[in-house]
Scaffold this active site. Structure first.
Site, PDB file in Angstrom:
ATOM      1  N   GLY A   1      23.757  75.092  87.605  1.00  0.00           N
ATOM      2  CA  GLY A   1      24.619  75.112  86.340  1.00  0.00           C
ATOM      3  C   GLY A   1      23.703  74.102  85.499  1.00  0.00           C
ATOM      4  O   GLY A   1      22.462  73.845  85.721  1.00  0.00           O
ATOM      5  N   ARG A   2      24.539  73.190  84.799  1.00  0.00           N
ATOM      6  CA  ARG A   2      23.828  72.309  83.712  1.00  0.00           C
ATOM      7  C   ARG A   2      23.180  71.348  84.400  1.00  0.00           C
ATOM      8  O   ARG A   2      21.777  70.926  83.878  1.00  0.00           O
ATOM      9  CB  ARG A   2      24.749  71.789  82.580  1.00  0.00           C
ATOM     10  CG  ARG A   2      25.365  72.804  81.900  1.00  0.00           C
ATOM     11  CD  ARG A   2      26.938  72.198  81.102  1.00  0.00           C
ATOM     12  NE  ARG A   2      27.823  72.431  82.222  1.00  0.00           N
ATOM     13  CZ  ARG A   2      28.953  72.836  82.015  1.00  0.00           C
ATOM     14  NH1 ARG A   2      29.554  72.847  80.681  1.00  0.00           N
ATOM     15  NH2 ARG A   2      30.055  72.862  82.848  1.00  0.00           N
ATOM     16  N   ILE A   3      23.555  70.700  85.477  1.00  0.00           N
ATOM     17  CA  ILE A   3      22.852  69.467  86.011  1.00  0.00           C
ATOM     18  C   ILE A   3      21.641  70.136  86.845  1.00  0.00           C
ATOM     19  O   ILE A   3      20.644  69.519  86.923  1.00  0.00           O
ATOM     20  CB  ILE A   3      23.908  68.803  87.075  1.00  0.00           C
ATOM     21  CG1 ILE A   3      24.938  68.211  86.264  1.00  0.00           C
ATOM     22  CG2 ILE A   3      23.094  67.827  87.878  1.00  0.00           C
ATOM     23  CD1 ILE A   3      26.137  67.594  86.898  1.00  0.00           C
TER      24      ILE A   3
ATOM     25  N   ARG B   1      24.945  82.038  92.647  1.00  0.00           N
ATOM     26  CA  ARG B   1      25.337  83.569  92.561  1.00  0.00           C
ATOM     27  C   ARG B   1      25.017  84.260  91.446  1.00  0.00           C
ATOM     28  O   ARG B   1      24.365  85.466  91.721  1.00  0.00           O
ATOM     29  CB  ARG B   1      26.842  83.291  92.321  1.00  0.00           C
ATOM     30  CG  ARG B   1      27.718  83.177  93.639  1.00  0.00           C
ATOM     31  CD  ARG B   1      29.170  83.255  93.439  1.00  0.00           C
ATOM     32  NE  ARG B   1      29.288  82.077  92.286  1.00  0.00           N
ATOM     33  CZ  ARG B   1      30.710  81.604  92.135  1.00  0.00           C
ATOM     34  NH1 ARG B   1      31.541  82.221  92.546  1.00  0.00           N
ATOM     35  NH2 ARG B   1      30.636  80.822  91.056  1.00  0.00           N
TER      36      ARG B   1
ATOM     37  N   ILE C   1      24.097  65.658  95.544  1.00  0.00           N
ATOM     38  CA  ILE C   1      24.721  65.146  94.596  1.00  0.00           C
ATOM     39  C   ILE C   1      26.101  65.832  94.175  1.00  0.00           C
ATOM     40  O   ILE C   1      26.655  65.467  93.183  1.00  0.00           O
ATOM     41  CB  ILE C   1      24.013  64.609  93.420  1.00  0.00           C
ATOM     42  CG1 ILE C   1      23.301  65.788  92.783  1.00  0.00           C
ATOM     43  CG2 ILE C   1      23.071  63.520  93.832  1.00  0.00           C
ATOM     44  CD1 ILE C   1      22.756  65.595  91.521  1.00  0.00           C
ATOM     45  N   ALA C   2      26.544  66.861  95.141  1.00  0.00           N
ATOM     46  CA  ALA C   2      27.739  67.652  94.532  1.00  0.00           C
ATOM     47  C   ALA C   2      28.874  67.266  94.984  1.00  0.00           C
ATOM     48  O   ALA C   2      29.757  66.695  94.285  1.00  0.00           O
ATOM     49  CB  ALA C   2      27.251  69.121  95.079  1.00  0.00           C
ATOM     50  N   ARG C   3      29.281  67.499  96.197  1.00  0.00           N
ATOM     51  CA  ARG C   3      30.775  67.018  96.632  1.00  0.00           C
ATOM     52  C   ARG C   3      30.321  66.977  98.176  1.00  0.00           C
ATOM     53  O   ARG C   3      29.416  67.971  98.909  1.00  0.00           O
ATOM     54  CB  ARG C   3      31.676  68.333  96.661  1.00  0.00           C
ATOM     55  CG  ARG C   3      32.376  68.049  95.179  1.00  0.00           C
ATOM     56  CD  ARG C   3      33.160  66.949  94.865  1.00  0.00           C
ATOM     57  NE  ARG C   3      33.805  66.707  93.762  1.00  0.00           N
ATOM     58  CZ  ARG C   3      33.184  66.280  92.693  1.00  0.00           C
ATOM     59  NH1 ARG C   3      31.978  65.820  92.427  1.00  0.00           N
ATOM     60  NH2 ARG C   3      34.012  66.123  91.405  1.00  0.00           N
TER      61      ARG C   3
ATOM     62  N   GLU D   1      35.074  61.025 102.065  1.00  0.00           N
ATOM     63  CA  GLU D   1      34.680  59.716 101.470  1.00  0.00           C
ATOM     64  C   GLU D   1      35.921  59.221 100.866  1.00  0.00           C
ATOM     65  O   GLU D   1      36.672  59.932 100.447  1.00  0.00           O
ATOM     66  CB  GLU D   1      33.937  60.061 100.163  1.00  0.00           C
ATOM     67  CG  GLU D   1      34.257  60.879  99.178  1.00  0.00           C
ATOM     68  CD  GLU D   1      33.022  61.028  98.083  1.00  0.00           C
ATOM     69  OE1 GLU D   1      31.880  61.615  98.335  1.00  0.00           O
ATOM     70  OE2 GLU D   1      33.299  61.072  96.995  1.00  0.00           O
TER      71      GLU D   1
ATOM     72  N   HIS E   1      28.767  57.805  95.805  1.00  0.00           N
ATOM     73  CA  HIS E   1      29.321  58.646  94.670  1.00  0.00           C
ATOM     74  C   HIS E   1      29.320  58.018  93.206  1.00  0.00           C
ATOM     75  O   HIS E   1      30.118  57.869  92.392  1.00  0.00           O
ATOM     76  CB  HIS E   1      30.702  58.841  94.957  1.00  0.00           C
ATOM     77  CG  HIS E   1      31.066  60.435  94.330  1.00  0.00           C
ATOM     78  ND1 HIS E   1      31.958  61.037  94.879  1.00  0.00           N
ATOM     79  CD2 HIS E   1      30.769  60.979  93.177  1.00  0.00           C
ATOM     80  CE1 HIS E   1      32.367  62.197  93.961  1.00  0.00           C
ATOM     81  NE2 HIS E   1      31.483  62.099  92.953  1.00  0.00           N
ATOM     82  N   ILE E   2      28.025  57.545  92.716  1.00  0.00           N
ATOM     83  CA  ILE E   2      27.566  57.025  91.554  1.00  0.00           C
ATOM     84  C   ILE E   2      26.539  57.940  90.502  1.00  0.00           C
ATOM     85  O   ILE E   2      26.159  57.106  89.852  1.00  0.00           O
ATOM     86  CB  ILE E   2      27.107  55.754  92.005  1.00  0.00           C
ATOM     87  CG1 ILE E   2      25.743  55.647  92.974  1.00  0.00           C
ATOM     88  CG2 ILE E   2      28.105  54.738  92.326  1.00  0.00           C
ATOM     89  CD1 ILE E   2      24.918  54.494  92.601  1.00  0.00           C
TER      90      ILE E   2
HETATM   91  C1  GLV Z   1      31.570  63.249  89.907  1.00  0.00           C
HETATM   92  O1  GLV Z   1      31.470  63.739  91.026  1.00  0.00           O
HETATM   93  C2  GLV Z   1      31.731  64.543  88.876  1.00  0.00           C
HETATM   94  O2  GLV Z   1      32.462  65.475  89.400  1.00  0.00           O
HETATM   95  O3  GLV Z   1      31.935  64.278  87.646  1.00  0.00           O
END
Ligand code: GLV
Length: 328
Positions: free
Chosen positions: A156-158, A179, A238-240, A269, A287-288
């Site tokens: 996606g965008r990130i 996908r 860095i997702a979830r 977490e 989670h920063i």
């Molecule tokens: C952070 O994890 C967000 O989803 O913005």
């Protein structure tokens, strides 16, 4: 006329609370009290809107018990804390904060990848412990970033932001799995090539996870996937939490199935699986990824804009279930 009442479920910038107070009676958890679900439901009685962060679960039970609620505004791009179908069924709008955090989060993903590959925290701990007594030819020798193969799961965008940084800034070969394929222009801009998940796992020197959490992506990276990666590879999440099986990852790090990992998110977490604290080859952050001051302020203001827009004019900037707006 009485102002409508809203709940801000977590501490947030005082200036954002002041903005909200111009439009609403604001009940705000500035002391960050840990509310049980029953307490949250109690606080939400008579509230038409709620300002949430990713840890605040707005599930069918909460929605059913809070009949006055019309909007849940998440200060996060991810919204796996929302039961969106349950919201839509009850005519409750959900909103998130996309776009404003893209570049900041991509910066962090890249930084975490570099810190992981170049063993920055491991070497800092060594130094702080007073263990540095000599220069050695192989001291904390890590992996290169420049020229390496960057794999991105979830484009996606990130993910695209990370791809651009890698391809244009560091001459990386970028492969991705998603996908859907990106359109040709975006693929060219990111210098990225779609590959199967198997090829991604097998070929990436550095694998970055940026896909949303869902039942389908639960444990997308577990023992079997880690075993397909190069022993020299690094993994960044860095997702979830929950996308990686943390127990399997800790074992893979201990056994050197992969070289190292950088984790900003964790299963369960803010608690961490203790095994992750006992392996040296992992960089851990709380989670920063979106946490630069300007971006966090922009996220808070966007969540506030959604509350103000929807509750005063029936419009929201970033709706997740726009069908609710159409029904108004
Ligand atoms: C952070 O994890 C967000 O989803 O913005």
């Amino acid at each position: 006329m009485n102002k409508p009442s809203i709940l801000v479920a977590r501490p947030v910038f005082p200036e954002v609370i002041e903005r909200l107070q111009q439009f609403f009676e604001v009940d705000s958890n500035q002391n960050n009290e840990a509310w049980s679900k029953a307490e949250l439901i109690g606080k939400l009685q008579g509230k038409v809107g709620v300002f949430t962060t990713g840890g605040d679960r707005m599930d069918a039970e909460v929605l059913t018990a809070c009949a006055d609620l019309k909007i849940c505004a998440n200060m996060a791009v991810g919204y796996n804390n929302f039961d969106l179908p349950a919201m839509t069924a009850r005519g409750v709008l959900g909103t998130n904060t996309p776009d404003v955090l893209t570049e900041t989060t991509a910066d962090f993903g890249f930084a975490l990848m570099m810190a992981t590959a170049r063993r920055m925290t491991e070497s800092e701990h060594f130094l702080r412990a007073g263990l540095w007594t000599e220069w050695r030819y192989d001291m904390f020798a890590g992996a290169d970033i420049h020229g390496a193969t960057l794999g991105i799961l979830g484009m996606g965008r990130i993910g695209q932001g990370i791809a651009r940084r890698g391809a244009h800034g560091f001459g990386m070969q970028v492969i991705y799995h998603n996908r859907s394929h990106l359109d040709a222009a975006t693929e060219a801009e990111c210098k990225a090539r779609w590959v199967s998940k198997e090829e991604l796992l097998k070929s990436a020197d550095h694998l970055v996870l940026v896909l949303p959490y869902s039942a389908q992506s639960h444990h997308a990276i577990g023992g079997a996937e880690l075993a397909q990666m190069k022993p020299t590879a690094t993994l960044v999440n860095i997702a979830r939490g929950g996308i990686v099986d943390d127990v399997a990852l800790a074992a893979a790090l201990r056994n050197k199935t992969i070289a190292a990992a950088g984790l900003d998110v964790f299963e369960g977490e803010p608690k961490l699986h203790p095994d992750l604290l006992n392996v040296p080859n992992v960089v851990l952050t709380p989670h920063i990824a979106s946490s630069s001051l300007p971006t966090r302020l922009a996220m808070a203001n966007l969540a506030a804009d959604n509350l103000i827009g929807f509750l005063t004019q029936g419009n929201a900037l970033t709706p997740l279930n726009p069908e609710v707006l159409l029904k108004k």
